[in-house]
Design a protein around this motif. Structure first.
Motif, short mmCIF file in Angstrom:
data_model
loop_
_atom_site.label_atom_id
_atom_site.label_comp_id
_atom_site.label_asym_id
_atom_site.label_seq_id
_atom_site.Cartn_x
_atom_site.Cartn_y
_atom_site.Cartn_z
N ASP A 191 -2.04 6.63 3.15
CA ASP A 191 -0.87 6.00 3.11
C ASP A 191 -0.66 5.34 4.60
O ASP A 191 -0.29 5.92 5.43
CB ASP A 191 0.35 6.98 3.10
N TYR A 192 -1.32 4.21 4.62
CA TYR A 192 -1.49 3.62 5.88
C TYR A 192 -0.03 2.93 6.50
O TYR A 192 0.73 2.39 5.79
CB TYR A 192 -2.30 2.13 5.61
N GLY A 193 -0.05 3.24 7.72
CA GLY A 193 1.27 2.81 8.46
C GLY A 193 0.94 1.99 9.67
O GLY A 193 0.02 2.38 10.36
N LYS A 194 1.87 1.38 10.35
CA LYS A 194 1.69 0.63 11.46
C LYS A 194 1.43 1.58 12.65
O LYS A 194 0.66 1.49 13.43
CB LYS A 194 2.81 -0.13 11.92
N LYS A 195 2.28 2.71 12.78
CA LYS A 195 2.13 3.89 13.81
C LYS A 195 1.29 5.09 13.31
O LYS A 195 0.56 5.72 13.99
CB LYS A 195 3.53 4.25 14.33
N ARG A 196 1.97 5.79 11.98
CA ARG A 196 1.30 6.82 11.37
C ARG A 196 0.59 6.53 10.28
O ARG A 196 1.13 5.86 9.59
CB ARG A 196 2.22 7.69 11.45
N GLU A 217 -1.21 0.49 -1.83
CA GLU A 217 -1.06 -0.99 -1.90
C GLU A 217 0.47 -1.09 -1.98
O GLU A 217 1.09 -1.16 -3.07
CB GLU A 217 -1.90 -1.51 -3.12
N PRO A 218 1.16 -1.63 -0.94
CA PRO A 218 2.43 -1.89 -0.84
C PRO A 218 2.62 -3.08 -1.62
O PRO A 218 2.30 -4.36 -1.19
CB PRO A 218 2.80 -1.90 0.61
N LYS A 219 3.70 -3.02 -2.56
CA LYS A 219 4.34 -4.20 -3.44
C LYS A 219 5.49 -4.38 -3.43
O LYS A 219 6.27 -3.12 -3.45
CB LYS A 219 3.44 -4.04 -4.77
N ARG A 220 6.20 -5.46 -3.49
CA ARG A 220 7.67 -5.58 -3.66
C ARG A 220 7.94 -5.61 -5.26
O ARG A 220 6.94 -5.15 -6.01
CB ARG A 220 8.13 -7.01 -3.33
N LEU A 221 8.93 -5.60 -5.68
CA LEU A 221 9.72 -5.23 -6.80
C LEU A 221 8.96 -6.20 -7.87
O LEU A 221 8.80 -6.09 -9.12
CB LEU A 221 11.07 -5.11 -7.08
N VAL A 228 -0.27 -7.30 5.26
CA VAL A 228 -0.82 -7.97 6.44
C VAL A 228 -1.52 -6.94 7.40
O VAL A 228 -2.88 -7.33 8.30
CB VAL A 228 0.11 -8.84 7.18
N LEU A 229 -0.96 -5.67 7.60
CA LEU A 229 -1.62 -4.72 8.61
C LEU A 229 -2.66 -3.98 7.77
O LEU A 229 -3.48 -3.53 8.74
CB LEU A 229 -0.56 -3.80 8.78
N ILE A 230 -2.49 -3.76 6.66
CA ILE A 230 -3.59 -2.99 5.88
C ILE A 230 -5.05 -3.85 5.60
O ILE A 230 -5.97 -3.34 5.82
CB ILE A 230 -3.42 -2.54 4.44
N THR A 231 -4.83 -5.17 5.58
CA THR A 231 -6.20 -6.02 5.44
C THR A 231 -6.99 -5.82 6.33
O THR A 231 -8.20 -5.65 6.12
CB THR A 231 -5.67 -7.44 5.21
N PRO A 232 -6.73 -5.82 7.72
CA PRO A 232 -7.79 -5.59 8.81
C PRO A 232 -8.52 -4.31 8.62
O PRO A 232 -9.71 -4.01 8.81
CB PRO A 232 -7.19 -5.82 10.16
N PHE A 233 -7.72 -3.33 8.31
CA PHE A 233 -8.31 -2.01 8.07
C PHE A 233 -9.16 -1.82 7.01
O PHE A 233 -10.24 -1.21 7.04
CB PHE A 233 -6.77 -1.00 7.93
N LEU A 234 -8.89 -2.56 5.89
CA LEU A 234 -9.73 -2.46 4.61
C LEU A 234 -11.10 -3.05 5.09
O LEU A 234 -12.28 -2.52 4.70
CB LEU A 234 -9.38 -3.05 3.59
N LYS A 235 -11.32 -4.12 6.00
CA LYS A 235 -12.40 -4.83 6.53
C LYS A 235 -13.18 -3.69 7.25
O LYS A 235 -14.19 -3.72 7.31
CB LYS A 235 -12.15 -6.04 7.23
N GLN A 236 -12.37 -3.06 8.03
CA GLN A 236 -13.13 -2.09 9.08
C GLN A 236 -13.76 -0.66 8.47
O GLN A 236 -14.61 -0.55 8.73
CB GLN A 236 -12.00 -1.78 10.41
N ILE A 237 -12.88 -0.42 7.33
CA ILE A 237 -13.40 0.72 6.74
C ILE A 237 -14.43 0.61 5.85
O ILE A 237 -15.48 1.26 5.94
CB ILE A 237 -12.27 1.39 6.00
N SER A 238 -14.57 -0.69 5.36
CA SER A 238 -15.74 -1.26 4.42
C SER A 238 -16.98 -1.42 5.23
O SER A 238 -18.16 -1.10 4.91
CB SER A 238 -15.55 -2.23 3.73
#
Length: 136
Positions: free
Chosen positions: A8-13, A57-61, A70-80
Motif C-alpha cells: 500500500d504505497y504512500g508518499k511518506k509511509r 492501484e488508487p482509483k477515483r469513483l 503519479v507517485l506510484i509510477t516512478p516506484f513501479l519503474k524502480q521496482i521492475s
C-alpha cells in the motif's frame, strides 16, 4: 509456492502485507518509510521466497487513476529495474483506508490506537492482499 507480498504505497509511509507460503493467509508485515521501501524489499526477497508483488492501484469513483498514481509510477519503474525477477500485479485499492479504519473499530481498538497511521497502512496492505487472494 512462494509468498505474495502486497504494498500500500504512500508518499511518506508504505504498508506491507504478506501471505504464508501456501498463499492462504494474508498478514500485515510492516509499515516502513517510503524512502526505505526498495531497500526493505530487496532484503526481504533475499530471505523469503516471494513470487509476486501486489501493489495497490488508487482509483477515483469514476474508475480513473487518482492523483496518487503519479507517485506510484516512478516506484513501479524502480521496482521492475531493481527486482526484475518478481512480477507486479495491480489491484484496485479504493476504500481500503476506510475499511482498515473500520476494521480497527470493529476489533475494539481504542481511539488513541486508531490514530496510528502506520497501523492503518499495514491493515490497508492486508486488505489489498486479501482482495487479490479472493480474486484468484
Amino acid at each position: 509456492m512462494g509468498r505474495i507480498l502486497a504494498i500500500d504505497y504512500g508518499k511518506k509511509r508504505t504498508g506491507i502485507a504478506v501471505t504464508d507460503e501456501l498463499q492462504i493467509i494474508a498478514s500485515g508485515l510492516a509499515t516502513i518509510n517510503t524512502s526505505e521501501l526498495i531497500l526493505f524489499l530487496k532484503e526481504y526477497v533475499k530471505k523469503e521466497n516471494v513470487e509476486l508483488f501486489v501493489i495497490g492501484e488508487p482509483k477515483r469513483l469514476n474508475n480513473t487513476a487518482s492523483e496518487s498514481e503519479v507517485l506510484i509510477t516512478p516506484f513501479l519503474k524502480q521496482i521492475s529495474k531493481e527486482i526484475p525477477m518478481i512480477p507486479v500485479k495491480r489491484i484496485d485499492e479504493r476504500f481500503t483506508s476506510k475499511m482498515a479504519f473500520q476494521t480497527m473499530i470493529d476489533s475494539g481498538l481504542k481511539k488513541k490506537q486508531r490514530q496510528n497511521k502506520a497501523l492503518i497502512d499495514e491493515i490497508s496492505a492486508t486488505i489489498i492482499l486479501q482482495s487479490y487472494l479472493y480474486s484468484k
